[in-house]
Write an enzyme that holds these catalytic residues in place. Structure first.
Site, short mmCIF file in Angstrom:
data_model
loop_
_atom_site.label_atom_id
_atom_site.label_comp_id
_atom_site.label_asym_id
_atom_site.label_seq_id
_atom_site.Cartn_x
_atom_site.Cartn_y
_atom_site.Cartn_z
N LYS A 126 -8.89 -0.48 -1.22
CA LYS A 126 -9.12 0.94 -0.98
C LYS A 126 -10.46 1.09 -0.27
O LYS A 126 -11.35 0.25 -0.45
CB LYS A 126 -9.18 1.69 -2.32
CG LYS A 126 -8.84 3.16 -2.20
CD LYS A 126 -7.34 3.40 -2.30
CE LYS A 126 -6.96 4.81 -1.96
NZ LYS A 126 -5.52 5.06 -2.26
N ASP A 166 -5.45 8.50 2.88
CA ASP A 166 -5.53 9.02 1.51
C ASP A 166 -6.10 10.44 1.69
O ASP A 166 -6.00 11.00 2.79
CB ASP A 166 -6.42 8.13 0.63
CG ASP A 166 -6.30 8.45 -0.86
OD1 ASP A 166 -5.31 8.04 -1.49
OD2 ASP A 166 -7.19 9.12 -1.42
O1 2IT Z 1 -2.70 5.91 -2.96
C1 2IT Z 1 -1.94 5.40 -2.14
O2 2IT Z 1 -0.98 4.69 -2.49
C2 2IT Z 1 -2.17 5.66 -0.71
N1 2IT Z 1 -3.10 6.40 -0.39
C3 2IT Z 1 -1.32 5.02 0.34
C4 2IT Z 1 -1.79 3.65 0.65
C5 2IT Z 1 -1.08 2.98 1.81
O3 2IT Z 1 -1.54 1.88 2.14
O4 2IT Z 1 -0.12 3.50 2.35
#
Ligand code: 2IT
Length: 445
Positions: A126, A166
């Protein structure tokens, strides 16, 4: 709390001070998995819990940019690479004033188990920044994204780490980030997901989190021989996840009577139908406006600076940010007849809220299971990019639906307690065991 959990958490908190959201996310998983760790010598010998709660790598960097007035601005950028046991680091970027290292560690930790549940080869990561796009011009957002990528590009790649969106990172931001990555590397690869449909994106990726959460609700209700047809539904949030949840709930015959944003909650007892939803999407995604305008246009009640939790419903989808549904609000929902809660966001319910739902035997789906459709479809985007082709809408939607059904089945298998399914334990245990076994197979690294 068992003695083992207490000792583990005390060490973790001492080692990671001032990161309350990270402590909260770890605590929930450790509560679920400690009985397994205690009876599995291989997990203890390999120090799986200690290793899985320590990110493989944390990057923190300066993001300088110039605003429209010619002033220099400085933000802080992060990428937390949590775990690569199952595949390249994978997870979104969040641009919001509340972003801190602790918030991103919590999100990356959740992401690791969520990604494991999808069955696709993705590790957990993340990232993001304390940059807030509210009130910024497109050009300011572009300059910020370019500066952010000028550092991030050296740490990511289609087989290394694949970021996505996100909160605060949508199609516009992914475009600017991708453009700069491509320029710096001179390579057109699937390094980000959530790309535009004409340049490597996947159909259904935008809709996937909301659709997936609704498919998950459908599976939970089906266990009781029930469905969303005729159900009164409330949804918190008014972003990508919330609005696509409304869309799918409508399609399956439910009636959504509330959504909310920063300014407050709309209460529309007639339901947010297709026309009203089209208006709302335009309002939120293109005009970047406020739900107050919805209330004025459709002459509905508007609860100022409030969330919808006081409104009676059968099913609730918390689709806003973390810790936005507390114990008292959970108890009120239960009192008003809500019997199914599906988390479209990451950790929107506080620990007191989760306890209230589980004690009342509410069907409660944690985010790492229910909102996995977003990242699952990102995994499908990676697969299409790697094959240099694109699947049709039907094909992606069917795969997404199949993945949500399979996650539901896994949660039932690992979370069944007599007649009740504890989806929290189910999701945590299934995700943990998969990552732990892969870590053991790959040695002490
Ligand atoms: O919280 C999540 O699963 C997302 N923000 C999507 C992450 C992604 O790599 O598609």
């Amino acid at each position: 709390m068992s003695k083992a959990v207490e000792t583990f958490m005390a060490d973790l908190i001492a080692k990671n001070p001032s990161e309350p959201q990270f402590h909260q996310a770890v605590h929930e998983v450790v509560e679920s998995v400690m009985p397994i760790v205690e009876t599995t010598p291989a997990f203890r010998q390999a120090k799986i819990l200690e290793r899985i709660t320590e990110p493989e790598r944390v990057l923190m960097f300066r993001v300088p940019w110039v605003d429209d007035k010619g002033q220099v601005q400085v933000n802080r950028g992060f990428r937390v690479q949590l775990n690569s046991a199952l595949g390249p680091y994978k997870g979104g970027l969040r641009f919001h004033s509340t972003v801190t290292l602790g918030v991103l560690k919590f999100l990356g930790f959740e992401q690791t188990f969520k990604n494991a549940l999808t069955g696709l080869p993705m590790g957990g990561g993340k990232g993001g920044s304390d940059f807030d796009a509210r009130g910024k011009s497109d050009m300011e957002v572009m300059r910020f994204c370019q500066s952010f990528m000028m550092e991030l590009f050296r740490h990511i790649g289609p087989d290394t780490d694949v970021p996505a969106g996100d909160l605060g990172v949508g199609g516009r931001e992914i475009g600017y980030l991708f453009g700069m990555y491509k320029k710096l590397r001179n390579e057109f690869t699937g390094v980000l997901t959530g790309k535009g449909l004409d340049w490597g994106g996947s159909l259904i990726r935008t809709e996937a989190t909301g659709y997936g959460a609704t498919y998950f609700a459908q599976e939970m209700l089906a266990v009781r021989g029930d469905s969303l047809k005729g159900k009164t539904v409330i949804v918190s949030g008014a972003g990508n996840v919330a609005l696509h949840t409304v869309e799918k709930v409508n399609e399956l015959g439910g009636k959504v009577v509330s959504i909310c944003d920063y300014d407050g909650a709309v209460h529309d007892p007639d339901g947010i139908d297709a026309d009203k939803l089209a208006y709302t999407k335009e309002l939120v995604f293109n005009k970047r406006g406020s739900l107050k305008q919805y209330a004025e246009k459709y002459k509905t009640a508007f609860l100022e600076r409030a969330q919808p939790w006081t409104i009676p419903c059968d099913v609730a989808f918390p689709c806003a940010a973390e810790n936005t549904l507390n114990g008292d609000q959970a108890k009120l929902l239960i009192k008003n007849g809500c019997f199914c809660v599906v988390e479209g966001a990451n950790m929107p319910t506080t620990p007191e809220g989760v306890t209230a739902f589980l004690e009342a035997k509410v069907l409660f789906a944690p985010g790492k299971a229910a909102n996995a459709g977003g990242v699952a479809t990102s995994g499908l985007e990676m697969a299409q990019n790697a094959m240099h082709l694109s699947w049709g809408r039907e094909e992606v939607d069917q795969r997404l639906h199949g993945i949500m059904k399979s996650i539901h089945k896994t949660c039932v298998e690992y979370g069944k307690e007599g007649n009740f399914v504890n989806y929290v334990d189910g999701a945590n245990r299934a995700g943990f065991i998969k990552v732990a076994n892969a870590m053991i197979a790959q040695g002490i690294v």
